[in-house]
Write a protein that holds these residues in place. Structure first.
Motif, PDB file in Angstrom:
ATOM      1  N   PHE A  14      31.563  54.401   6.232  1.00  0.00           N
ATOM      2  CA  PHE A  14      30.547  53.705   6.618  1.00  0.00           C
ATOM      3  C   PHE A  14      30.819  52.236   6.812  1.00  0.00           C
ATOM      4  O   PHE A  14      30.721  51.525   7.805  1.00  0.00           O
ATOM      5  CB  PHE A  14      29.534  53.884   5.675  1.00  0.00           C
ATOM      6  CG  PHE A  14      28.135  53.198   6.268  1.00  0.00           C
ATOM      7  CD1 PHE A  14      27.352  53.440   7.232  1.00  0.00           C
ATOM      8  CD2 PHE A  14      27.707  52.263   5.422  1.00  0.00           C
ATOM      9  CE1 PHE A  14      26.402  52.769   7.599  1.00  0.00           C
ATOM     10  CE2 PHE A  14      26.514  51.351   5.671  1.00  0.00           C
ATOM     11  CZ  PHE A  14      25.971  51.905   6.698  1.00  0.00           C
ATOM     12  N   MET A  15      31.562  51.817   5.535  1.00  0.00           N
ATOM     13  CA  MET A  15      31.761  50.288   5.724  1.00  0.00           C
ATOM     14  C   MET A  15      32.835  49.940   6.662  1.00  0.00           C
ATOM     15  O   MET A  15      33.026  49.063   7.267  1.00  0.00           O
ATOM     16  CB  MET A  15      32.186  49.783   4.310  1.00  0.00           C
ATOM     17  CG  MET A  15      31.153  49.769   3.321  1.00  0.00           C
ATOM     18  SD  MET A  15      29.649  48.578   3.775  1.00  0.00           S
ATOM     19  CE  MET A  15      30.580  46.880   3.673  1.00  0.00           C
ATOM     20  N   SER A  16      33.708  50.866   6.692  1.00  0.00           N
ATOM     21  CA  SER A  16      35.015  50.647   7.720  1.00  0.00           C
ATOM     22  C   SER A  16      34.486  50.757   9.203  1.00  0.00           C
ATOM     23  O   SER A  16      35.093  50.217  10.068  1.00  0.00           O
ATOM     24  CB  SER A  16      36.073  51.562   7.513  1.00  0.00           C
ATOM     25  OG  SER A  16      35.736  52.915   7.990  1.00  0.00           O
ATOM     26  N   THR A  17      33.161  51.497   9.154  1.00  0.00           N
ATOM     27  CA  THR A  17      32.619  51.342  10.579  1.00  0.00           C
ATOM     28  C   THR A  17      31.753  50.176  10.867  1.00  0.00           C
ATOM     29  O   THR A  17      31.751  49.845  11.908  1.00  0.00           O
ATOM     30  CB  THR A  17      32.052  52.768  10.842  1.00  0.00           C
ATOM     31  OG1 THR A  17      32.873  53.563  10.744  1.00  0.00           O
ATOM     32  CG2 THR A  17      31.464  52.863  12.222  1.00  0.00           C
ATOM     33  N   LEU A  18      31.017  49.858  10.053  1.00  0.00           N
ATOM     34  CA  LEU A  18      30.074  48.693  10.243  1.00  0.00           C
ATOM     35  C   LEU A  18      30.714  47.352  10.074  1.00  0.00           C
ATOM     36  O   LEU A  18      30.104  46.616  10.881  1.00  0.00           O
ATOM     37  CB  LEU A  18      29.270  48.770   8.808  1.00  0.00           C
ATOM     38  CG  LEU A  18      27.971  47.903   8.820  1.00  0.00           C
ATOM     39  CD1 LEU A  18      26.873  48.157   9.985  1.00  0.00           C
ATOM     40  CD2 LEU A  18      27.223  47.981   7.493  1.00  0.00           C
ATOM     41  N   PHE A  22      29.870  44.529  12.963  1.00  0.00           N
ATOM     42  CA  PHE A  22      28.977  43.167  12.517  1.00  0.00           C
ATOM     43  C   PHE A  22      29.983  42.197  12.929  1.00  0.00           C
ATOM     44  O   PHE A  22      29.612  40.949  13.376  1.00  0.00           O
ATOM     45  CB  PHE A  22      29.098  43.163  10.809  1.00  0.00           C
ATOM     46  CG  PHE A  22      28.565  41.922  10.392  1.00  0.00           C
ATOM     47  CD1 PHE A  22      27.246  41.726  10.621  1.00  0.00           C
ATOM     48  CD2 PHE A  22      29.238  41.144   9.505  1.00  0.00           C
ATOM     49  CE1 PHE A  22      26.528  40.316   9.855  1.00  0.00           C
ATOM     50  CE2 PHE A  22      28.997  39.893   9.256  1.00  0.00           C
ATOM     51  CZ  PHE A  22      27.511  39.593   9.448  1.00  0.00           C
ATOM     52  N   PHE A  23      31.378  42.078  12.845  1.00  0.00           N
ATOM     53  CA  PHE A  23      32.483  41.023  13.101  1.00  0.00           C
ATOM     54  C   PHE A  23      32.159  40.834  14.681  1.00  0.00           C
ATOM     55  O   PHE A  23      32.081  39.543  15.137  1.00  0.00           O
ATOM     56  CB  PHE A  23      33.644  41.514  12.794  1.00  0.00           C
ATOM     57  CG  PHE A  23      34.771  40.638  13.269  1.00  0.00           C
ATOM     58  CD1 PHE A  23      34.906  39.396  12.291  1.00  0.00           C
ATOM     59  CD2 PHE A  23      35.404  40.621  14.596  1.00  0.00           C
ATOM     60  CE1 PHE A  23      35.713  38.296  12.778  1.00  0.00           C
ATOM     61  CE2 PHE A  23      36.497  39.716  14.652  1.00  0.00           C
ATOM     62  CZ  PHE A  23      36.558  38.595  13.972  1.00  0.00           C
ATOM     63  N   ILE A  24      31.983  41.764  15.479  1.00  0.00           N
ATOM     64  CA  ILE A  24      31.982  41.766  17.065  1.00  0.00           C
ATOM     65  C   ILE A  24      30.693  41.106  17.497  1.00  0.00           C
ATOM     66  O   ILE A  24      30.567  39.935  18.375  1.00  0.00           O
ATOM     67  CB  ILE A  24      32.285  42.958  17.670  1.00  0.00           C
ATOM     68  CG1 ILE A  24      33.726  43.636  17.527  1.00  0.00           C
ATOM     69  CG2 ILE A  24      31.671  43.027  19.058  1.00  0.00           C
ATOM     70  CD1 ILE A  24      33.863  44.921  17.994  1.00  0.00           C
ATOM     71  N   ILE A  25      29.501  41.226  16.621  1.00  0.00           N
ATOM     72  CA  ILE A  25      28.211  40.663  16.947  1.00  0.00           C
ATOM     73  C   ILE A  25      28.196  39.303  16.514  1.00  0.00           C
ATOM     74  O   ILE A  25      27.705  38.426  17.279  1.00  0.00           O
ATOM     75  CB  ILE A  25      27.180  41.488  16.061  1.00  0.00           C
ATOM     76  CG1 ILE A  25      26.863  42.764  16.766  1.00  0.00           C
ATOM     77  CG2 ILE A  25      25.927  40.550  16.364  1.00  0.00           C
ATOM     78  CD1 ILE A  25      26.021  43.839  16.042  1.00  0.00           C
TER      79      ILE A  25
END
Length: 140
Positions: A14-18, A22-25
């Motif tokens: 979940f964290m490796s996807t989130l 978040f970084f791209i946003i």
């Protein structure tokens, strides 16, 4: 082996996807802000300069403080600030508009001054006081 979670599953996935999302946003918001500021600057710089008869009705400052923390051998924080100066004009028709002072005239004018303001887009670039007007606002 029932009842045990598989290695690498659960919260880590979940964290490796989130994190990338978040970084791209955040990166997108930063890029958007830079482009918007640049577009506003180009718009103001390319606007025609106008001379308008007006009264200075208010002046204000906007102080923006920033703190930057630098990691390394010795963690330290650098503070910086920037002050923006604004001048609000009122025109003969009663309309009011606030302009950003980009030519450092803030300290040379006072509230109540009447004269010709040179504006360029959202910037005020000059102000020439009308010396034929009394402090009460009437012409001599």
């Amino acid at each position: 082996m029932s009842g045990f979670p598989s290695p690498g599953g659960g919260g880590f996935e979940f964290m490796s996807t989130l994190f990338p999302i978040f970084f791209i946003i955040v990166l997108g918001l930063i890029i958007f802000s830079i482009i918007r500021s640049g577009a506003r600057y180009v718009s103001n710089a390319s606007s025609p300069r106008k001379s308008i008869y007006a009264t200075i009705i208010s002046k204000r400052m906007d102080v923006q403080n920033h703190a930057h923390t630098h990691a390394g051998d010795n963690m330290h924080t650098t503070h910086s600030s920037r002050t923006y100066y604004y001048i609000t004009l009122q025109f003969d028709n009663g309309e009011r508009k606030e302009y950003l002072d980009v030519k450092n005239i803030y300290g040379l004018v006072a509230e109540g001054d009447i004269g010709y303001a040179a504006t360029q887009g959202d910037w005020i670039v000059a102000f020439e006081r009308d010396m034929q007007v009394s402090p009460g606002g009437s012409r001599f």
